[in-house]
Design an enzyme around this catalytic site. Structure first.
Site, mmCIF file in Angstrom:
data_model
loop_
_atom_site.group_PDB
_atom_site.id
_atom_site.type_symbol
_atom_site.label_atom_id
_atom_site.label_comp_id
_atom_site.label_asym_id
_atom_site.label_seq_id
_atom_site.Cartn_x
_atom_site.Cartn_y
_atom_site.Cartn_z
ATOM 1 N N ASP A 26 0.832 -1.199 0.000
ATOM 2 C CA ASP A 26 0.000 0.000 0.000
ATOM 3 C C ASP A 26 0.872 1.256 0.000
ATOM 4 O OD1 ASP A 26 -2.382 1.359 -0.027
ATOM 5 O OD2 ASP A 26 -2.681 1.259 2.139
ATOM 6 N N ASN A 28 1.397 3.451 -2.878
ATOM 7 C CA ASN A 28 1.982 3.899 -4.147
ATOM 8 C C ASN A 28 1.544 5.319 -4.494
ATOM 9 O OD1 ASN A 28 2.966 1.335 -4.349
ATOM 10 N ND2 ASN A 28 1.675 0.703 -6.068
ATOM 11 N N GLY A 29 0.248 5.584 -4.329
ATOM 12 C CA GLY A 29 -0.298 6.897 -4.681
ATOM 13 C C GLY A 29 0.279 8.002 -3.813
ATOM 14 N N SER A 71 -7.213 -5.524 -5.677
ATOM 15 C CA SER A 71 -8.356 -6.079 -4.948
ATOM 16 C C SER A 71 -9.621 -5.979 -5.789
ATOM 17 C CB SER A 71 -8.555 -5.338 -3.621
ATOM 18 O OG SER A 71 -9.157 -4.073 -3.847
ATOM 19 N N ASN A 74 -10.744 -2.552 -5.873
ATOM 20 C CA ASN A 74 -9.971 -1.544 -6.609
ATOM 21 C C ASN A 74 -10.618 -1.160 -7.948
ATOM 22 O OD1 ASN A 74 -6.788 -2.808 -5.386
ATOM 23 N ND2 ASN A 74 -7.922 -1.006 -4.685
ATOM 24 N N ARG A 77 -11.906 2.453 -8.403
ATOM 25 C CA ARG A 77 -11.031 3.616 -8.635
ATOM 26 C C ARG A 77 -11.344 4.237 -10.005
ATOM 27 N NH1 ARG A 77 -5.199 2.635 -5.844
ATOM 28 N NH2 ARG A 77 -6.029 1.768 -3.894
ATOM 29 N N ARG A 194 1.998 -4.912 6.185
ATOM 30 C CA ARG A 194 1.307 -3.852 5.439
ATOM 31 C C ARG A 194 2.183 -2.609 5.459
ATOM 32 N NH1 ARG A 194 -4.914 -2.493 4.354
ATOM 33 N NH2 ARG A 194 -4.549 -0.629 3.095
ATOM 34 N N ARG A 200 -5.331 -1.877 8.781
ATOM 35 C CA ARG A 200 -6.506 -2.649 8.376
ATOM 36 C C ARG A 200 -6.116 -3.720 7.366
ATOM 37 N NH1 ARG A 200 -7.833 2.689 6.474
ATOM 38 N NH2 ARG A 200 -7.170 2.916 4.321
ATOM 39 N N SER A 202 -8.246 -4.768 4.732
ATOM 40 C CA SER A 202 -8.756 -4.474 3.385
ATOM 41 C C SER A 202 -9.134 -5.732 2.587
ATOM 42 C CB SER A 202 -7.749 -3.618 2.607
ATOM 43 O OG SER A 202 -7.524 -2.388 3.273
HETATM 44 C C1 IPE Z 1 -5.334 -2.789 -0.484
HETATM 45 O O1 IPE Z 1 -4.998 -1.451 -0.610
HETATM 46 C C2 IPE Z 1 -5.316 -3.437 -1.860
HETATM 47 C C3 IPE Z 1 -3.994 -3.626 -2.441
HETATM 48 C C4 IPE Z 1 -2.859 -3.348 -1.873
HETATM 49 C C5 IPE Z 1 -3.995 -4.201 -3.764
HETATM 50 P P1 IPE Z 1 -6.108 -0.336 -0.797
HETATM 51 O O2 IPE Z 1 -5.383 0.961 -0.932
HETATM 52 O O3 IPE Z 1 -7.033 -0.698 -1.887
HETATM 53 O O4 IPE Z 1 -6.897 -0.426 0.584
HETATM 54 P P2 IPE Z 1 -7.788 0.662 1.340
HETATM 55 O O5 IPE Z 1 -8.742 1.222 0.337
HETATM 56 O O6 IPE Z 1 -6.854 1.697 1.856
HETATM 57 O O7 IPE Z 1 -8.433 -0.112 2.447
HETATM 58 C C1 IPE Z 2 -1.293 0.298 -3.540
HETATM 59 O O1 IPE Z 2 -1.118 1.673 -3.523
HETATM 60 C C2 IPE Z 2 -1.496 -0.256 -4.925
HETATM 61 C C3 IPE Z 2 -2.865 -0.716 -5.198
HETATM 62 C C4 IPE Z 2 -3.867 -0.727 -4.347
HETATM 63 C C5 IPE Z 2 -3.134 -1.198 -6.543
HETATM 64 P P1 IPE Z 2 -2.349 2.654 -3.542
HETATM 65 O O2 IPE Z 2 -2.709 2.930 -4.963
HETATM 66 O O3 IPE Z 2 -3.449 2.146 -2.697
HETATM 67 O O4 IPE Z 2 -1.714 3.956 -2.907
HETATM 68 P P2 IPE Z 2 -2.353 4.886 -1.793
HETATM 69 O O5 IPE Z 2 -2.809 4.004 -0.684
HETATM 70 O O6 IPE Z 2 -3.486 5.609 -2.443
HETATM 71 O O7 IPE Z 2 -1.249 5.805 -1.400
HETATM 72 MG MG MG Z 3 -3.996 2.351 -0.766
#
Ligand code: IPE
Ligand code: IPE
Ligand code: MG
Length: 250
Positions: A26, A28-29, A71, A74, A77, A194, A200, A202
């Protein structure tokens, strides 16, 4: 004979380290945002982290690594982010297959991956066939994965078997249930990591985490590597897993 015995590894004091480690990758964004980059750049950097961690896991004796890559939730998004992730998954599967073969790692997928784009499904089929005899380790990617969905699927297949008469309801026990999950052929999950500090699950591996140890780092996934994995393993080896009982020294 208690059901807790099902969870118990041979070595109760963990000095041998975890065999099966799962990671909720988790952040990346947020990693990208902090650098003023688009979220897609964070996902790309996330792939580099996967490569580092696959190598580091091998060095640390982790034979089974299970990574949460996409997931079932996901899909909600924005469409361009989902499309970018699917493209990245396809390219990565394509580009990294030779490396998996070199490292003698078997690729395994959990989740409803057959519902993904046909190009991805074909690439996964090829990768599974080409790596199926590799014995150095198993890399499991969770794609279009939902822990609840996996449990429902297992329940449905047992219900179907009972309905057709091949089992009776009394045959349904923990082992029979676990055999219907995507993780049926994987060893018990020792450690769940995590990144990015969220506390959490997730919807990941809901059944499998019953007696897993947790380790959370504030670091974002693109920052994760051998150092953090080594730290998680070192912490794990200091823990005493009790499985509801008492252990030496209690
Ligand atoms: C969990 O991360 C799913 C993956 C890492 C693929 P999310 O970013 O989707 O989880 P939430 O939305 O914060 O619970
Ligand atoms: C995890 O990073 C990658 C995936 C869920 C595919 P995020 O994309 O959830 O990054 P944040 O949590 O928004 O920083
Ligand atoms: Mg995330």
């Amino acid at each position: 004979m208690s059901s807790a015995n099902d969870h118990r590894p041979q070595d109760n004091n963990q000095r041998n380290g975890p065999v099966h480690v799962a990671v909720i990758m988790d952040g990346n964004g947020r990693w990208a945002k902090r650098r003023g980059l688009p979220r897609a750049a964070g996902h790309k950097a996330g792939v580099k982290a996967i490569k580092r961690v696959v190598e580091a896991a091998h060095e640390l004796g982790i034979t089974h690594l299970t990574l949460y890559a996409f997931s079932a939730e996901n899909w909600s998004r924005p469409a361009d982010e989902v499309a970018g992730l699917m493209q990245l998954i396809l390219e990565t599967l394509r580009n990294e297959l030779a490396d998996l073969e070199r490292q003698k790692i078997r690729l395994n997928i959990i989740g409803r991956w057959r519902a993904l784009d046909s190009e991805i499904v074909a690439q996964i089929d090829e990768a599974i066939v080409r790596t199926k005899d590799n014995a150095a380790g198993t890399l499991t990617l969770a794609l279009n994965y939902s822990g609840r969905q996996d449990i429902v699927d297992a329940a449905r297949s047992l219900a179907q078997a009972a309905h057709s008469g091949s089992i009776t309801p009394a045959d349904i026990d923990e082992a029979a249930f676990a055999a219907g999950l995507g993780t049926a052929d994987l060893p018990p999950l020792d450690l769940l990591i995590r990144t990015s500090g969220e506390m959490r699950v997730s919807n990941f591996l809901l059944w499998e985490i019953a007696y897993s140890e947790f380790w959370v780092t504030p670091d974002f996934w693109p920052e994760f590597g051998a150092r953090q994995l080594g730290q998680a393993v070192a912490d794990f080896t200091k823990r005493r897993r009790r499985y509801g009982a008492l252990s030496e020294g209690d």
